[in-house]
Design a protein around this motif. Structure first.
Motif, PDB file in Angstrom:
ATOM      1  N   ALA A   1      46.275  51.278  28.289  1.00 51.87           N
ATOM      2  CA  ALA A   1      45.489  50.637  29.452  1.00 51.87           C
ATOM      3  C   ALA A   1      46.585  50.435  30.533  1.00 51.87           C
ATOM      4  CB  ALA A   1      44.896  49.283  28.939  1.00 51.87           C
ATOM      5  N   ASP A   2      46.295  50.850  31.651  1.00 46.52           N
ATOM      6  CA  ASP A   2      47.205  50.639  33.091  1.00 46.52           C
ATOM      7  C   ASP A   2      46.481  49.835  33.874  1.00 46.52           C
ATOM      8  OD1 ASP A   2      47.842  51.162  35.480  1.00 46.52           O
ATOM      9  OD2 ASP A   2      48.101  53.339  35.534  1.00 46.52           O
ATOM     10  N   GLY A   3      47.191  48.766  34.447  1.00 51.92           N
ATOM     11  CA  GLY A   3      46.265  47.911  35.394  1.00 51.92           C
ATOM     12  C   GLY A   3      47.163  46.611  35.793  1.00 51.92           C
ATOM     13  N   ARG A   4      46.591  45.546  36.018  1.00 53.13           N
ATOM     14  CA  ARG A   4      47.244  44.429  36.771  1.00 53.13           C
ATOM     15  C   ARG A   4      46.883  43.084  35.411  1.00 53.13           C
ATOM     16  NH1 ARG A   4      47.785  47.786  39.815  1.00 53.13           N
ATOM     17  NH2 ARG A   4      48.236  47.666  42.154  1.00 53.13           N
ATOM     18  N   ASP A   5      45.712  43.421  34.951  1.00 50.53           N
ATOM     19  CA  ASP A   5      45.497  42.415  33.928  1.00 50.53           C
ATOM     20  C   ASP A   5      44.991  42.681  32.653  1.00 50.53           C
ATOM     21  OD1 ASP A   5      43.191  43.591  34.648  1.00 50.53           O
ATOM     22  OD2 ASP A   5      41.941  41.966  34.710  1.00 50.53           O
ATOM     23  N   MET A   6      45.784  44.076  32.225  1.00 48.58           N
ATOM     24  CA  MET A   6      45.304  44.706  31.048  1.00 48.58           C
ATOM     25  C   MET A   6      45.783  43.605  29.796  1.00 48.58           C
ATOM     26  SD  MET A   6      43.610  47.282  31.595  1.00 48.58           S
ATOM     27  CE  MET A   6      42.982  46.428  32.949  1.00 48.58           C
ATOM     28  N   GLY A   7      47.099  43.175  29.848  1.00 48.56           N
ATOM     29  CA  GLY A   7      47.578  42.318  28.936  1.00 48.56           C
ATOM     30  C   GLY A   7      47.242  40.940  29.091  1.00 48.56           C
ATOM     31  N   THR A   8      46.821  40.234  30.123  1.00 51.77           N
ATOM     32  CA  THR A   8      46.444  39.164  30.394  1.00 51.77           C
ATOM     33  C   THR A   8      44.966  38.555  30.123  1.00 51.77           C
ATOM     34  OG1 THR A   8      46.032  39.280  32.619  1.00 51.77           O
ATOM     35  CG2 THR A   8      48.473  38.319  31.998  1.00 51.77           C
ATOM     36  N   VAL A   9      44.025  39.497  30.257  1.00 53.20           N
ATOM     37  CA  VAL A   9      42.585  39.437  30.438  1.00 53.20           C
ATOM     38  C   VAL A   9      41.926  40.298  29.458  1.00 53.20           C
ATOM     39  CG1 VAL A   9      40.381  39.156  31.601  1.00 53.20           C
ATOM     40  CG2 VAL A   9      42.652  38.250  32.588  1.00 53.20           C
ATOM     41  N   VAL A  10      41.970  41.449  30.113  1.00 55.18           N
ATOM     42  CA  VAL A  10      41.073  42.695  29.208  1.00 55.18           C
ATOM     43  C   VAL A  10      41.295  43.003  27.875  1.00 55.18           C
ATOM     44  CG1 VAL A  10      40.113  45.124  29.582  1.00 55.18           C
ATOM     45  CG2 VAL A  10      40.786  43.915  31.672  1.00 55.18           C
ATOM     46  N   PHE A  11      42.540  43.266  27.469  1.00 54.29           N
ATOM     47  CA  PHE A  11      43.149  43.264  26.126  1.00 54.29           C
ATOM     48  C   PHE A  11      44.032  42.447  25.945  1.00 54.29           C
ATOM     49  CE2 PHE A  11      41.855  47.767  27.696  1.00 54.29           C
ATOM     50  CZ  PHE A  11      40.738  47.674  26.872  1.00 54.29           C
ATOM     51  N   SER A  12      43.786  41.068  26.071  1.00 55.86           N
ATOM     52  CA  SER A  12      44.435  39.944  25.623  1.00 55.86           C
ATOM     53  C   SER A  12      45.049  39.715  24.232  1.00 55.86           C
ATOM     54  CB  SER A  12      44.038  38.726  26.094  1.00 55.86           C
ATOM     55  OG  SER A  12      42.947  38.372  25.350  1.00 55.86           O
ATOM     56  N   ASP A  13      44.666  40.800  23.212  1.00 55.86           N
ATOM     57  CA  ASP A  13      45.109  40.217  21.915  1.00 55.86           C
ATOM     58  C   ASP A  13      45.883  41.981  21.538  1.00 55.86           C
ATOM     59  OD1 ASP A  13      42.828  41.723  21.707  1.00 55.86           O
ATOM     60  OD2 ASP A  13      42.105  40.599  19.951  1.00 55.86           O
ATOM     61  N   ALA A  14      46.353  42.675  22.660  1.00 56.29           N
ATOM     62  CA  ALA A  14      47.023  43.945  22.406  1.00 56.29           C
ATOM     63  C   ALA A  14      48.307  43.868  21.522  1.00 56.29           C
ATOM     64  CB  ALA A  14      47.197  44.531  23.751  1.00 56.29           C
ATOM     65  N   PRO A  15      48.745  44.536  20.710  1.00 60.51           N
ATOM     66  CA  PRO A  15      49.899  44.435  19.848  1.00 60.51           C
ATOM     67  C   PRO A  15      51.256  44.788  20.690  1.00 60.51           C
ATOM     68  CG  PRO A  15      48.900  46.202  19.144  1.00 60.51           C
ATOM     69  CD  PRO A  15      47.881  45.628  20.260  1.00 60.51           C
ATOM     70  N   LEU A  16      50.919  45.384  21.767  1.00 56.44           N
ATOM     71  CA  LEU A  16      52.318  45.602  22.767  1.00 56.44           C
ATOM     72  C   LEU A  16      51.749  45.575  23.988  1.00 56.44           C
ATOM     73  CD1 LEU A  16      55.348  46.397  23.264  1.00 56.44           C
ATOM     74  CD2 LEU A  16      54.638  48.642  22.976  1.00 56.44           C
ATOM     75  N   LYS A  17      52.382  44.675  24.798  1.00 56.87           N
ATOM     76  CA  LYS A  17      52.194  44.525  26.377  1.00 56.87           C
ATOM     77  C   LYS A  17      53.597  44.733  27.057  1.00 56.87           C
ATOM     78  CE  LYS A  17      48.760  41.094  25.297  1.00 56.87           C
ATOM     79  NZ  LYS A  17      48.533  39.529  25.285  1.00 56.87           N
ATOM     80  N   ILE A  18      53.382  45.681  28.113  1.00 54.58           N
ATOM     81  CA  ILE A  18      54.638  45.966  28.950  1.00 54.58           C
ATOM     82  C   ILE A  18      54.269  45.611  30.244  1.00 54.58           C
ATOM     83  CG2 ILE A  18      56.006  47.681  29.906  1.00 54.58           C
ATOM     84  CD1 ILE A  18      56.136  47.643  26.774  1.00 54.58           C
TER      85      ILE A  18
END
Ligand code: DC
Length: 231
Positions: free
Chosen positions: A133-150
């Motif tokens: 998931a590519d974006g600005r808030d993928m790790g903070t909002v949309v997929f906040s429990d993702a196991p890897l955030k870059i």
């Protein structure tokens, strides 16, 4: 049962020109996972606003447009071809990549009603076997429990150079100085908006790609994935 907990998702956030799009696509290809280009959704909404003559600050009307956005992502028909996107049946693949639409996308993306209207549409991209998931808030909002955030970044000057080359290769005439100004203005707007501002998630791996090649970035992310047993 929560689908996001079972299906792997890697989020790649960062400012425009950091290489997120290229890296996300290559990573998705390498893993055989789906890819969400969330910026394209904001760009498509900006394009829809233009064609329906909706003002970029009319949050209610933009929310309705966002909910009803008629979009189709079309896979490339040849291995070397670019994937395309249709808006209301019209091919808008090129126009949504222009600087003008990018800047309008950043304006509509600042509106909380718009972001809320696009949330579930983005989450629906999480399908087996996994998602980049590519974006600005993928790790903070949309997929906040993702196991890897870059969180991928690079200096504004380097990003302007990359964008300049990209646009020149596509035959668009642009000035490097104007691009740098535009990138700085867009960063400022994306990082300082009240809703879902661009920033690394607390648990993100921050990667400065200023002096890295695409392959170095890609290898780094794959190692992080392997370390987490996500591949
Ligand atoms: O990544 P991009 O340049 O295609 O994104 C266009 C604009 O959309 C960007 O300036 C900010 C906005 N955007 C956003 O607010 N949230 C996202 N997840 C993706 C993009």
């Amino acid at each position: 049962m929560n689908k996001k907990k079972i299906l792997p998702v890697v989020t790649i956030d960062g400012p425009g020109g950091s290489g997120k799009g290229t890296i996300s696509q290559l990573l998705a290809d390498r893993l055989g996972w789906h890819m969400l280009d969330s910026g394209a959704l904001y760009r498509l909404l900006a394009q829809a606003a233009v064609s329906h003559a909706v003002a970029l600050d009319d949050a209610e009307a933009l929310k309705v447009l966002a909910i009803n956005l008629d979009v189709q992502f079309v896979a490339a028909s040849t291995p070397s071809g670019e994937s395309g996107v249709l808006l209301e049946g019209n091919d808008v693949s090129r126009i949504i990549r222009t600087e003008g639409i990018g800047s309008m996308a950043s304006q509509v993306a600042a509106l909380p009603l718009v972001r809320g209207a696009l949330l579930e549409r983005q989450r629906a991209f999480l399908q087996p076997p996994g998602l980049v998931a590519d974006g600005r808030d993928m790790g903070t909002v949309v997929f906040s429990d993702a196991p890897l955030k870059i969180y991928l970044t690079a200096s504004a000057e380097e990003r302007a150079q990359r964008r300049f080359k990209q646009l020149k290769d596509k035959g668009e005439s642009v000035s490097l100085a104007a691009l740098l100004e535009d990138i700085k203005a867009r960063d400022h707007r994306d990082m300082n908006r009240a809703t879902a501002p661009l920033k690394p998630a607390d648990d993100a791996v921050v990667l400065d790609s200023t002096s890295m090649t695409i392959n170095q970035v890609l290898d780094y992310i794959v190692k992080e994935l392997e370390g987490r047993q996500l591949t």
